[in-house]
Write an enzyme that holds these catalytic residues in place. Structure first.
Site, PDB file in Angstrom:
ATOM      1  N   SER A 173      56.502  50.660  63.829  1.00 36.73           N
ATOM      2  CA  SER A 173      56.791  49.789  62.877  1.00 36.73           C
ATOM      3  C   SER A 173      55.215  49.578  62.291  1.00 36.73           C
ATOM      4  CB  SER A 173      57.407  48.612  63.684  1.00 36.73           C
ATOM      5  OG  SER A 173      57.056  47.244  62.745  1.00 36.73           O
ATOM      6  N   TYR A 186      57.878  41.895  70.550  1.00 38.00           N
ATOM      7  CA  TYR A 186      58.086  43.305  69.246  1.00 38.00           C
ATOM      8  C   TYR A 186      56.623  43.862  69.078  1.00 38.00           C
ATOM      9  CZ  TYR A 186      60.079  45.245  65.609  1.00 38.00           C
ATOM     10  OH  TYR A 186      60.590  46.779  64.378  1.00 38.00           O
TER      11      TYR A 186
END
Length: 306
Positions: A173, A186
């Protein structure tokens, strides 16, 4: 080799590699042939995992699908067969459980063969501020987003190195390259996944296993439902990404042995800028880009494997 010679070599090769990169902007590299490869995709029951399986379907590969959602995998299996896949295998596997990863991996090797393209795609997000996130969800985030990569590499990398042939794909990501307000666990898990993939790639090069390729994918938010409610202040600069577009770019990156794929392309500039500007200016630009408010309206799928 002395200092002068090594320095000269670096200068010459730097010029060559930069020229090569410029040429590739106008003449894309040829796609490699993946016919006969065994492709394993984690989190294949929905989202990007399903789309990647569909894109691989007509390319003559054997598909191995992993997910915690049996119905989702069955639907993916049906879709990829409609698109031309003739060899499809799916297995229920909780990637957060090391022993289960090893058990199912052994079953895959017995029933299908040695995986030659491994796509670590499974991921979860809590979408909560750090102090509001339960310890159990933080641990689960790392187990799925990071540690699962360790166990799948351990399971399938030996065969790749023995043959000096294979491809390791990490669906990470952009949040693994730059911190995001409201995504502490995250971001940390994705930073770790990127660092792990880069380090193993260097180990492979250092041991002469240059036939085992690595691709690290760092997209901005994708419209799969995982980040529902997340917003972007300037959609032209940082758009919420279309899943089909992302899947196509990932397939393209794999077929051309591209090491890093950042999406959208503006992320290359943003990440490069982050590393050279003063910290206070970085915060100012983060506020300008809306990075402090991306998660304000988050209502995505918590603990959902994508």
């Amino acid at each position: 080799m002395n200092f002068l010679m090594e320095t000269l070599q670096v200068i010459v090769m730097s010029i060559y590699y930069n020229m090569e990169a410029v040429v590739r902007l106008f003449i894309p590299p040829k796609n490699k042939n993946v016919t006969g490869e065994i492709v394993l995709i984690t989190g294949a029951g929905s989202g990007i995992g399903r789309l990647l399986a569909e894109k691989f379907a007509p390319l003559g590969v054997s598909l191995v699908l992993w997910d915690i959602n049996q119905e989702g995998m069955e639907e993916t299996s049906r879709l990829v067969q409609e698109k031309g896949a003739t060899k499809v295998h799916y297995y229920l596997c909780d990637c957060s459980d090391k022993s289960e990863v090893y058990r199912v991996a052994d079953k895959v090797k017995r029933e299908v063969g040695d995986v030659s393209i491994l796509i670590n795609n499974a991921g979860i997000v809590t979408g909560r501020k750090f102090m509001d996130a339960p310890d159990s969800l933080i641990e689960k985030t790392f187990e799925v987003n990071t540690m699962a990569h360790f166990w799948t590499y351990k399971a399938f990398l030996p065969a790749m190195t023995a043959n000096n042939h294979g491809h390791l794909v990490s669906i990470a990501s952009s949040a693994g390259l730059i911190g995001v307000n409201g995504l502490a666990d995250y971001c940390a898990s994705k930073f770790a996944a990127i660092g792990f993939a880069e380090s193993v790639a260097l180990e492979l090069l250092a041991t002469g296993k240059d036939g085992v390729k690595t691709t690290i994918v760092c997209p901005f938010f994708i419209n799969t439902g995982m980040f529902d409610g997340c917003n972007t202040k300037w959609p032209l600069l940082l758009p919420i990404l279309d899943p089909d577009y992302v899947a196509n770019k990932i397939i393209e990156a794999i077929l051309t042995d591209q090491v890093y794929l950042l999406l959208p392309r503006t992320m290359y500039f943003i990440i490069g800028l982050k590393n050279i500007i003063p910290a206070k200016l970085g915060i100012l630009l983060g506020m300008y880009l809306g990075a402090f408010n991306f998660m304000d309206a988050f209502k995505g799928r918590v603990k959902k494997v994508e």
